[in-house]
Design a protein around this motif. Structure first.
Motif, PDB file in Angstrom:
ATOM      1  N   LEU A  89      -3.727  -3.595   2.521  1.00 22.09           N
ATOM      2  CA  LEU A  89      -2.585  -2.729   2.238  1.00 22.09           C
ATOM      3  C   LEU A  89      -3.047  -1.327   1.892  1.00 22.09           C
ATOM      4  O   LEU A  89      -2.468  -0.337   2.336  1.00 22.09           O
ATOM      5  N   GLY A  90      -4.105  -1.247   1.111  1.00 15.95           N
ATOM      6  CA  GLY A  90      -4.637   0.062   0.764  1.00 15.95           C
ATOM      7  C   GLY A  90      -5.107   0.823   1.989  1.00 15.95           C
ATOM      8  O   GLY A  90      -4.905   2.032   2.101  1.00 15.95           O
ATOM      9  N   ALA A  93      -2.031   2.029   3.861  1.00 13.43           N
ATOM     10  CA  ALA A  93      -1.402   3.126   3.127  1.00 13.43           C
ATOM     11  C   ALA A  93      -2.205   4.408   3.290  1.00 13.43           C
ATOM     12  O   ALA A  93      -1.644   5.484   3.477  1.00 13.43           O
ATOM     13  N   ILE A  96      -1.568   5.838   6.666  1.00 15.12           N
ATOM     14  CA  ILE A  96      -0.208   6.355   6.823  1.00 15.12           C
ATOM     15  C   ILE A  96      -0.032   7.670   6.086  1.00 15.12           C
ATOM     16  O   ILE A  96       0.526   8.618   6.616  1.00 15.12           O
ATOM     17  N   ALA A  97      -0.520   7.709   4.856  1.00 16.71           N
ATOM     18  CA  ALA A  97      -0.336   8.895   4.027  1.00 16.71           C
ATOM     19  C   ALA A  97      -1.672   9.534   3.723  1.00 16.71           C
ATOM     20  O   ALA A  97      -2.206   9.332   2.663  1.00 16.71           O
TER      21      ALA A  97
ATOM     22  N   PRO B   9      -0.047   6.090  -2.515  1.00 14.55           N
ATOM     23  CA  PRO B   9       0.237   5.535  -1.188  1.00 14.55           C
ATOM     24  C   PRO B   9       0.406   4.024  -1.199  1.00 14.55           C
ATOM     25  O   PRO B   9       1.271   3.478  -0.534  1.00 14.55           O
ATOM     26  N   LEU B  10      -0.437   3.338  -1.966  1.00 19.64           N
ATOM     27  CA  LEU B  10      -0.369   1.879  -1.963  1.00 19.64           C
ATOM     28  C   LEU B  10       0.972   1.393  -2.471  1.00 19.64           C
ATOM     29  O   LEU B  10       1.644   0.578  -1.825  1.00 19.64           O
ATOM     30  N   ALA B  12       3.730   3.026  -2.661  1.00 20.30           N
ATOM     31  CA  ALA B  12       4.807   3.459  -1.789  1.00 20.30           C
ATOM     32  C   ALA B  12       4.952   2.522  -0.593  1.00 20.30           C
ATOM     33  O   ALA B  12       6.056   2.127  -0.211  1.00 20.30           O
ATOM     34  N   THR B  13       3.818   2.154  -0.006  1.00 19.61           N
ATOM     35  CA  THR B  13       3.869   1.258   1.149  1.00 19.61           C
ATOM     36  C   THR B  13       4.335  -0.136   0.745  1.00 19.61           C
ATOM     37  O   THR B  13       5.137  -0.760   1.439  1.00 19.61           O
ATOM     38  N   GLY B  61       8.218   5.770   6.687  1.00 17.74           N
ATOM     39  CA  GLY B  61       6.983   5.310   6.058  1.00 17.74           C
ATOM     40  C   GLY B  61       5.914   4.906   7.058  1.00 17.74           C
ATOM     41  O   GLY B  61       4.808   4.539   6.675  1.00 17.74           O
ATOM     42  N   LEU B  63       5.825   2.346   9.121  1.00 21.16           N
ATOM     43  CA  LEU B  63       5.618   0.926   9.362  1.00 21.16           C
ATOM     44  C   LEU B  63       6.203   0.466  10.691  1.00 21.16           C
ATOM     45  O   LEU B  63       5.741  -0.524  11.266  1.00 21.16           O
TER      46      LEU B  63
END
Lengths: 237, 237
Positions: A89-90, A93, A96-97, B9-10, B12-13, B61, B63
């Motif tokens: 997930l990290g 993320a 993505i950001a 970020p983590l 938020a995702t 986001g 995804l």
DNA sequence: ATGATGCTTCGGTCGCGGGGAAAATGTGCG
DNA sequence: CGCACATTTTCCCCGCGACCGAAGCATCAT
């Protein structure tokens, strides 16, 4: 009938990671350390009372386990699976950001711990060396150590018997910064602990609060570089 | 200064997956299908207006990606990484919250799609067969196909040239139900599409709303069983 | 044109959950 | 025993966001 508005396990688990304070706690625990409630409160930037509530929810949800010792309560991640989810997930993320132009080379790809094993540049280089030299051979669901591999690893201080006690001796864990696998499982754990106690690796101080890799950074010491070169033919850049 | 209460970020995702309606939408998209906003609204159990908001946030986001066509808007997962996170997270959640005593053997381990490739019992059996027979050979970061492997796979209708165009030709994806790797990457995608269009595999109807594997179930057809046996020496149980 | 369908935007309600302060519990230590 | 410290529990406040209904746009059909 079941409640159609029930969160469902996936959403419930994601919700546990969706709070900024809890996310900071979990990433801190990715260092593999067992941290007290007070430390985690400071890391998360909340008052101890708030942190206590968060930790109770995380434990209730099965993401962390608590070990009471004296008047301290130590918290750590519950399992390899939890670590894998946070790592994956990290990575998503981060992609993505892109956080601040991203000094990719110097910050994220740096060598680090992934719960209890090595990740980052060092982790994937090691994986490549061990498998490329035939010291680890592919078996269904993971890797086995060849005779020479066992000898080489034991010479660097790794306790292979202890590594055998894990559910998996050795398997891959996707490295999101290098986008290649590094070594997890019992062997990954023993390698990290052995080299840390032997002084080949040392933990680096995290820089600042919002650090994604807080408490996870490691570096190779001069003796470590020598030992890795002589014992495994590995050049840690 | 940066806001110390910023989600990071983590978190938020994770928050994007932490809502029940959004989680249902994402799991539905794990079937690899591109679904319209209306379908997703029904799947999520919310009114179209609400679904539209959710989808906007998911797209924002990063995804999912949206493809407008006529008066429909098709939504699908943005990348392999997103699928990997959902798969891993779903596996963890399932292990943490055993949903109704869990008829593990008959429900979860069943063959299924993981975004665009095969997973579940069939996925890991296939992985084992291809690597065990030497048709896939380990290379850094994944697998390469041997000459005989290319021949065998092409004979089952797999477009290997198309598979080569992916960022990764073939790599592992951890299967949470079997706890062993199955095949992802360009090859995994081409295998799934080829066998589905050839009629060797077919999609099964999901049973009910709260189904974790909604739209992801697949089954091997009689012709498929014959073809897999003759072409790859694979016995799909 | 007129209507039908798919989707989005807007406005407003409402409940969940994160926040801290203060008090309670529990543990170690002199 | 009494104090100090770590942690939890209780209580209340408050804001974010999920939800729906209605209206506004597109696109396709007749």
């Amino acid at each position: 009938m079941t409640d159609p508005t029930a969160p469902g396990p996936l959403a419930a688990t994601a919700a546990l990671m969706a709070d900024p304070a809890r996310a900071r706690m979990l990433t801190a625990m990715m260092s593999g350390e067992a941290l007290t409630a007070g430390e985690l409160a400071r890391i998360a930037g909340v008052v101890p009372a708030t942190a206590s509530g968060h930790l109770a929810r995380l434990a209730e949800g099965g993401l962390i386990v608590v070990h009471a010792q004296g008047r301290h309560r130590y918290h750590r991640l519950a399992s390899e699976e939890v670590a894998a989810v946070i790592e994956t997930l990290g990575g998503l993320a981060a992609r993505i950001a892109p956080p601040r132009p991203w000094k990719h080379g110097e910050t994220a790809r740096q060598s680090r711990l992934c719960w209890n094993h090595l990740a980052g540049r060092l982790g994937v280089t090691l994986h490549q060396r061990l498998t490329g030299a035939g010291w680890l051979t592919p078996v269904p669901g993971g890797w086995a150590a060849s005779a020479e591999g066992r000898e080489r690893l034991a010479a660097t201080g790794v306790d292979l018997d202890e590594a055998m006690t894990a559910k998996r001796f050795a398997c891959d864990c996707m490295d999101w910064s290098e986008r290649r696998p590094h070594l997890a499982g019992g062997l990954g754990r023993e390698i990290a602990t052995a080299w840390l106690t032997r002084g080949w690796l040392r933990r680096l101080p995290g820089n600042g609060e919002g650090d994604v890799l807080a408490r996870r950074r490691i570096a190779v010491t001069p003796e470590g570089a020598r030992g890795l070169h002589e014992g495994l033919g590995l050049d840690a850049a």
